[in-house]
Each structure stands twice: as structure tokens, then as C-alpha cells.
Design a protein around this motif. Structure first.
Motif, PDB file in Angstrom:
ATOM      1  N   LEU A   1      -6.072  -4.848 -15.451  1.00 46.49           N
ATOM      2  CA  LEU A   1      -5.237  -3.902 -15.200  1.00 46.49           C
ATOM      3  C   LEU A   1      -4.715  -4.374 -13.811  1.00 46.49           C
ATOM      4  N   SER A   2      -3.119  -4.390 -13.805  1.00 52.62           N
ATOM      5  CA  SER A   2      -2.442  -4.771 -12.658  1.00 52.62           C
ATOM      6  C   SER A   2      -2.176  -3.688 -11.730  1.00 52.62           C
ATOM      7  N   VAL A   3      -2.753  -3.632 -10.502  1.00 51.75           N
ATOM      8  CA  VAL A   3      -2.609  -2.360  -9.682  1.00 51.75           C
ATOM      9  C   VAL A   3      -2.044  -3.092  -8.347  1.00 51.75           C
ATOM     10  N   LEU A   4      -1.048  -2.589  -7.442  1.00 55.98           N
ATOM     11  CA  LEU A   4      -0.814  -3.047  -6.327  1.00 55.98           C
ATOM     12  C   LEU A   4      -1.680  -2.457  -5.386  1.00 55.98           C
ATOM     13  N   PRO A   5      -2.245  -3.374  -4.152  1.00 56.54           N
ATOM     14  CA  PRO A   5      -3.270  -2.933  -3.264  1.00 56.54           C
ATOM     15  C   PRO A   5      -2.381  -1.776  -2.302  1.00 56.54           C
ATOM     16  N   LYS A   6      -3.362  -0.924  -1.730  1.00 54.64           N
ATOM     17  CA  LYS A   6      -2.899   0.038  -0.942  1.00 54.64           C
ATOM     18  C   LYS A   6      -2.331  -0.649   0.200  1.00 54.64           C
ATOM     19  N   GLY A   7      -1.328  -0.270   0.683  1.00 58.40           N
ATOM     20  CA  GLY A   7      -0.677  -0.572   2.119  1.00 58.40           C
ATOM     21  C   GLY A   7       0.274  -1.852   1.978  1.00 58.40           C
ATOM     22  N   MET A   8       0.588  -2.276   0.404  1.00 62.26           N
ATOM     23  CA  MET A   8       1.568  -3.320   0.236  1.00 62.26           C
ATOM     24  C   MET A   8       2.797  -2.173   0.004  1.00 62.26           C
ATOM     25  N   LYS A   9       3.698  -2.209   0.963  1.00 64.21           N
ATOM     26  CA  LYS A   9       4.920  -1.444   0.881  1.00 64.21           C
ATOM     27  C   LYS A   9       5.970  -2.022  -0.100  1.00 64.21           C
ATOM     28  N   GLU A  10       6.336  -1.035  -0.955  1.00 64.16           N
ATOM     29  CA  GLU A  10       7.379  -1.585  -2.097  1.00 64.16           C
ATOM     30  C   GLU A  10       8.794  -1.347  -1.742  1.00 64.16           C
ATOM     31  N   THR A  11       9.757  -1.978  -1.794  1.00 69.31           N
ATOM     32  CA  THR A  11      11.044  -1.929  -1.360  1.00 69.31           C
ATOM     33  C   THR A  11      11.603  -0.790  -2.492  1.00 69.31           C
ATOM     34  N   TYR A  12      12.419   0.016  -1.996  1.00 66.82           N
ATOM     35  CA  TYR A  12      13.344   1.018  -2.525  1.00 66.82           C
ATOM     36  C   TYR A  12      12.506   2.294  -2.902  1.00 66.82           C
TER      37      TYR A  12
END
Length: 395
Positions: free
Chosen positions: A254-265
Motif C-alpha cells: 500500500l502506498s501511503v504518504l508519511p505524516k508530516g509530508m506536506k502536499e501542495t494545493y
């Protein structure tokens, strides 16, 4: 001679009257059909088609569904000067189908229920408000301002209703501190690592996977080891397990972005938050009668609502403060309910995580059932119609 001419004229006049009567009957029938269709479309239910994959695999591209206006209560028309049976433009053209010279107050007739968590809902997207549409052009290209009832129709699942506290942690939605039940058809991004070249038709398409692409680190640079190659596929947890059974597939993750990695927009696009689509919130969904203090965090989250969606006049945000009629306000009480909507295709959905809350006066109706399902890109012609999905209830 005069009598003979009169006798010839009388049948001709009778034929003309008969033709005129037939034309009038035909015209009356057309007008009645248009009136009846318009009344049914406004009051009872409306047909929609799914144009994008944001709700897969609950709803598939090319599916036609009926949406009940009665469940949440039918809205009275806001923009009355409109060509019947159109939405924003006249069929097959880019000519506007309405005039905004007259705007009526919005009322909602009594319905069967309110919008509940888990409902699949059609609504007018709020980001086509004339005050905010340019702000969201990077997320939703080609936005244009429209009156409330003529804003583009979107379909998503309500994951949090008015008054709920919502948080997304590691891709899992939590409401009021409890993990929500995931929809059966919910899709996510998975990294598929392969020891050999994958036959996309026999592996992905045969398993109902329609969205896949070669892996690059732009997706998530924590997924693959240095020597790994593979695909990013959008699919359900059940199908991801099936892929593991292929002997040439090394692993499925599963592809999950790590917490704290700010996503644009991401909404509210403020430096006060470091959220991404897999780790979002916590945030409280506004409820009618709920009062908040206008601290910087709340102004970032709710200032746009107060300024453009609550019917307020002379409200501006200046230097991080909310100014109404020239005076700073420190507290605010919401005038209507709001909802947080997400697509079931969680990694391919422009939803409330990107453009915010849906006001109650933007709600169109509840998606009830699929009456036709046409695959725009079938494996073979015999599978053009998805027979097993016809007249299926939407859950």
C-alpha cells in the motif's frame, strides 16, 4: 361557376384546419413532455453519468445512475431563467443555457433524511463560487463561476457530517475518534514489485484494474528499494491480495504518504498545516449553530466559508483577521450545515481534502442505483455493457 369555386375552397380550408390542428396537437404533446420531464427532474429524480474514476470501484466510468431528490428534500429553483432540461450550456454547444439576471432565495422541501456518513451524494461543487474559483484552478482546471444550482455536479461519499471531528491517519478515516468502515469498493495506490515484465492485459485488466503506470519516485520515494521496479496500480485491498498469488510478483505494498509530508494545493493551503491526502486533520466539520473563536487556525480553515458561503456581506480576510463591515470579529456562529466528501478512489479524487467543505445548500440528492453501465474501453466488444452492474443498488 361561383358555387363550384366555393365547393372547391371549402375542402381546402378543411384540410388546412386539419393540418393546423395536427401540428398544434403535436406541439402541445412536445410542450407537455418537456414540462413533465422538467418537473420530474426537478422534484423527484435526475439521471447522471459517471465521467471520471474518482468513485471507482464503487461507481465506474460510463455508468448511468438515478439520483433521488426526495431523500434530502428538493431545492426550489435559484436560477429560474434557464432553458429546460439543461444545466450550464445548451446541448452540444458552449452557449450558456441560463441568464443570471434573476436570483431567487433557496428553500429545501422536506426530505426523508439528512445527509449521513456513508451516503453517496451528488452536489454542486462549491469551488465554482465567483469568489474562490480562481484559487482552485490548479486542482480543478477550467473552473468557471456559476450560480449555486448550476455549479458542476460532483459525486462523492460523505465521510463526515455536520459537527463531526474528522481525521485521516495513514489513509484510514477516523470520525469522532473511531475508525470508519471502509467502502467495499474503496481503491488506493499500491506498489507492485515484479521480477519480470507484466502482461498488463492478462494481469491488470483481467483483475479489473484500469489505472496503472510504471513506478517512479514521484509517487512515494519510500516504496521501492534501489534495484526494484514495478507499477503503481489503483485497486481494492481484495484485488491487491489476489496479485500476491502471481509467482512473478515479488510484493504488493500500500502506498501511503508519511505524516508530516506536506502536499501542495491541499485545503486550506496554509503554512499552519503540514497535511497530505493520507494524513489530514483533525478538523471539525461546521454545523448550523456551532460557534468558533476566530483564532488564526480557524480563520485558515473556515474563513473562506464565512466570507463566501454563509450569505454574509462586506466580509474580508485581512492580515490574518476576519473583518466585517470594517470591524474585526472574534467569534462566529455558522448559519448552515456542511459536509466532508471523499471519493472511494482515495488516491485519485479531487474532493474535500483539496477544496473544502460542502455547504448544505449545494446538496443535490442521493445516488440510488445504476441503470446502465457501458465500458468505454472494454477488453473485447462483448464486454461493452457490464451486464452484472445493471440496476445495482449504490451502497
Amino acid at each position: 361557376m361561383i358555387t363550384s369555386v366555393k365547393r372547391k375552397i371549402q375542402p381546402l380550408q378543411k384540410d388546412l384546419k386539419n393540418k393546423e390542428s395536427a401540428f398544434r396537437d403535436w406541439l402541445d404533446s412536445i410542450l407537455f413532455a418537456v414540462f413533465a420531464a422538467t418537473l420530474i427532474r426537478w422534484l423527484f429524480f435526475e439521471a447522471f453519468v459517471i465521467p471520471s474514476s474518482s468513485m471507482e470501484s464503487t461507481l465506474l466510468v460510463g455508468e448511468y445512475l438515478f439520483v433521488s431528490k426526495l431523500h434530502y428534500g428538493t431545492r426550489t429553483p435559484i436560477t429560474p431563467l434557464q432553458v429546460p432540461l439543461t444545466h450550464q450550456t445548451i446541448w452540444g454547444t458552449q452557449i450558456p443555457s441560463y441568464l443570471d439576471w434573476v436570483s431567487l432565495p433557496e428553500f429545501r422541501l422536506p426530505g426523508f433524511s439528512d445527509v449521513k456518513r456513508g451516503d453517496v451524494v451528488v452536489f454542486n461543487i462549491p469551488s465554482e463560487n465567483e469568489g474562490v474559483y480562481q484559487k482552485y484552478s490548479n486542482v480543478l482546471p477550467n473552473l468557471k463561476p456559476h450560480p449555486i444550482d448550476l455549479r458542476t455536479n460532483y459525486i462523492k461519499r460523505c465521510v463526515a457530517q455536520a459537527g463531526d471531528n474528522l481525521e485521516v491517519k495513514g489513509g484510514q478515516v477516523y470520525v469522532n475518534g473511531i475508525a470508519s468502515t471502509n467502502p467495499e469498493g474503496m481503491q488506493n495506490d499500491y506498489f507492485v514489485s515484479s521480477a519480470a515484465l507484466i502482461n498488463e492485459l492478462n494481469v491488470f485488466r483481467k483483475n479489473g484494474i484500469r489505472e496503472y503506470s510504471p513506478y517512479t519516485e514521484t509517487f512515494n520515494d519510500t516504496l521501492a528499494a534501489n534495484d526494484e521496479s514495478g507499477y503503481i496500480v489503483k485497486t481494492t485491498a481484495g484485488t491487491a491480495e489476489k496479485l500476491k498469488a502471481y509467482d512473478f510478483i515479488k510484493r504488493v505494498q500500500l502506498s501511503v504518504l508519511p505524516k508530516g509530508m506536506k502536499e501542495t494545493y491541499l485545503y486550506p493551503n496554509s503554512e499552519l498545516f503540514d497535511w497530505n491526502k493520507d494524513n489530514y486533520g483533525p478538523v471539525t466539520v461546521p454545523k448550523e449553530g456551532m460557534t468558533i473563536s476566530l483564532i488564526p487556525r480557524n480563520i485558515a480553515l473556515f474563513g473562506e466559508i464565512i466570507q463566501f458561503f454563509e450569505g454574509n456581506q462586506n466580509v474580508v480576510i485581512k492580515n490574518g483577521e476576519l473583518i466585517k463591515a470594517g470591524q474585526k470579529i472574534t467569534n462566529y456562529t455558522f448559519k448552515q450545515d456542511y459536509y466532508f466528501m471523499m471519493g472511494d478512489n482515495r488516491h485519485n479524487s479531487a474532493d474535500s481534502r483539496y477544496w473544502g467543505f460542502v455547504p448544505k445548500n449545494h446538496i443535490v440528492g442521493k445516488a440510488v442505483f445504476v441503470w446502465m453501465s457501458i465500458d468505454p474501453d472494454p477488453i473485447n466488444f462483448l464486454e461493452k455493457i457490464r451486464w452484472n452492474r445493471l440496476f445495482s443498488v449504490i451502497n
